[in-house]
Design a protein around this motif. Sequence first.
Motif, short mmCIF file in Angstrom:
data_model
loop_
_atom_site.label_atom_id
_atom_site.label_comp_id
_atom_site.label_asym_id
_atom_site.label_seq_id
_atom_site.Cartn_x
_atom_site.Cartn_y
_atom_site.Cartn_z
N ALA A 223 0.84 -1.20 0.00
CA ALA A 223 0.00 0.00 0.00
C ALA A 223 0.88 1.25 0.00
O ALA A 223 1.84 1.35 0.76
N GLY A 224 0.57 2.19 -0.89
CA GLY A 224 1.32 3.43 -0.98
C GLY A 224 2.46 3.40 -1.96
O GLY A 224 2.98 4.46 -2.35
N GLU A 225 2.91 2.22 -2.40
CA GLU A 225 3.99 2.14 -3.37
C GLU A 225 3.47 2.45 -4.77
O GLU A 225 2.33 2.12 -5.11
N GLY A 226 4.33 3.07 -5.57
CA GLY A 226 3.94 3.46 -6.92
C GLY A 226 4.63 2.64 -7.98
O GLY A 226 5.62 1.95 -7.71
N VAL A 227 4.11 2.73 -9.21
CA VAL A 227 4.72 2.00 -10.33
C VAL A 227 4.85 2.92 -11.54
O VAL A 227 4.13 3.90 -11.68
N SER A 228 5.78 2.60 -12.38
CA SER A 228 6.03 3.26 -13.65
C SER A 228 6.47 4.72 -13.44
O SER A 228 6.59 5.21 -12.31
N TYR A 229 6.71 5.41 -14.56
CA TYR A 229 7.28 6.75 -14.51
C TYR A 229 6.38 7.73 -13.78
O TYR A 229 5.19 7.82 -14.05
N GLY A 230 6.97 8.49 -12.86
CA GLY A 230 6.24 9.51 -12.14
C GLY A 230 5.35 8.99 -11.02
O GLY A 230 4.76 9.78 -10.29
N TYR A 231 5.26 7.67 -10.89
CA TYR A 231 4.42 7.06 -9.85
C TYR A 231 3.02 7.65 -9.83
O TYR A 231 2.47 7.99 -8.77
N LEU A 232 2.41 7.80 -11.01
CA LEU A 232 1.05 8.32 -11.08
C LEU A 232 0.06 7.37 -10.41
O LEU A 232 -1.01 7.80 -9.96
N VAL B 252 2.20 -1.93 -17.03
CA VAL B 252 2.00 -2.60 -15.75
C VAL B 252 0.51 -2.87 -15.56
O VAL B 252 -0.34 -2.01 -15.81
N VAL B 253 0.19 -4.07 -15.11
CA VAL B 253 -1.19 -4.51 -14.92
C VAL B 253 -1.37 -4.95 -13.47
O VAL B 253 -0.54 -5.71 -12.94
N GLU B 254 -2.43 -4.49 -12.82
CA GLU B 254 -2.70 -4.94 -11.46
C GLU B 254 -3.39 -6.30 -11.53
O GLU B 254 -4.42 -6.46 -12.20
N LEU C 221 4.29 -7.15 -15.06
CA LEU C 221 4.88 -6.40 -16.16
C LEU C 221 4.54 -7.14 -17.44
O LEU C 221 4.81 -8.34 -17.57
N VAL C 222 3.92 -6.45 -18.39
CA VAL C 222 3.40 -7.06 -19.62
C VAL C 222 4.08 -6.45 -20.84
O VAL C 222 4.26 -5.23 -20.91
N THR C 223 4.45 -7.28 -21.80
CA THR C 223 5.05 -6.78 -23.03
C THR C 223 4.03 -5.94 -23.80
O THR C 223 2.85 -6.30 -23.88
N GLY C 224 4.51 -4.83 -24.36
CA GLY C 224 3.64 -3.94 -25.13
C GLY C 224 3.58 -2.57 -24.51
O GLY C 224 3.09 -2.41 -23.39
N GLY C 225 4.12 -1.57 -25.23
CA GLY C 225 4.09 -0.20 -24.77
C GLY C 225 3.77 0.73 -25.92
O GLY C 225 3.32 0.29 -26.99
N ILE D 1 -4.78 -1.91 -16.64
CA ILE D 1 -3.47 -1.32 -16.85
C ILE D 1 -3.36 -0.14 -15.88
O ILE D 1 -4.26 0.69 -15.80
N VAL D 2 -2.25 -0.05 -15.15
CA VAL D 2 -2.08 1.02 -14.16
C VAL D 2 -0.78 1.77 -14.42
O VAL D 2 0.18 1.22 -14.96
N GLY D 3 -0.76 3.05 -14.03
CA GLY D 3 0.44 3.85 -14.21
C GLY D 3 0.68 4.23 -15.67
O GLY D 3 -0.13 3.94 -16.54
N ARG D 4 1.79 4.89 -15.91
CA ARG D 4 2.14 5.30 -17.27
C ARG D 4 2.53 4.10 -18.11
O ARG D 4 3.24 3.20 -17.64
N VAL D 5 2.10 4.09 -19.35
CA VAL D 5 2.55 3.09 -20.32
C VAL D 5 3.95 3.47 -20.77
O VAL D 5 4.19 4.61 -21.17
#
Length: 224
Positions: free
Chosen positions: A111-120, A169-171, A131-135, A159-163
């Motif tokens: 809880a509270g941890e972020g993923v991908s650029y900027g932790y949006l 990234v997928v929850e 982590l899934v292939t495809g951006g 899909i969560v966070g910045r692509v």
Amino acid sequence: MTGAFRERAESRPDRTPLATVSRAALMQNAVSSQARTYSSRLLRSDAWGHGTDVVVDVLSEAGLTPADPADAAAPDPVDPVALFGLPGAPAASTPALRFSGAVLATKNLRAGEGVSYGYLYRAAADTRIALVTGGYGQGVVRSLGGSVAVTIGGHRRPIVGRVAMDVCVVEIADAAIQRGDEAVFFGDPARDEPSLGEWCAATGLSGGELVTAAGLHAARRVIA
């Protein structure tokens, strides 16, 4: 992207998602059009990402011939939206291209941890992510993060966070998902796969723009 994810992704030799083109769907859609000719406009951008060679072969097998190039101003005898089964096509049309990636790795997220650029995206509670292939380099538009879901193991996962350029990234919460599992970005809603129309709504882009980007930048496979 977290450091652990980055290391695992870079160790994989092939991170390219897959655009699977169905000859059967193209044939069904071509026959349903009841057209006798087709315009060269149908073949732009490698047949809208579906592959010029396979599309021409299917159209020929269905009995269609190229329209007179001198009649360039005439409407397309075959509507590409209908032929490729894009959003807005007649009900009888079937999506001809299925876009999928694969799970590279999974990870616990507190809880509270972020993923991908900027932790949006930050987890509201303890969960798990994949982590899934495809951006965006392969047609998974950046604005899709937090807006659409993929299907893994028959269930929708957001899909969560910045692509990123090559991955997203997928929850996955407590789902039994592991490395190598297929993640379907869009396909045939009749088979409970995400619809390309969901991507249109989330991005403001047309189905033609989205399917062409995926078909041109992913690895392409043609199936019967």
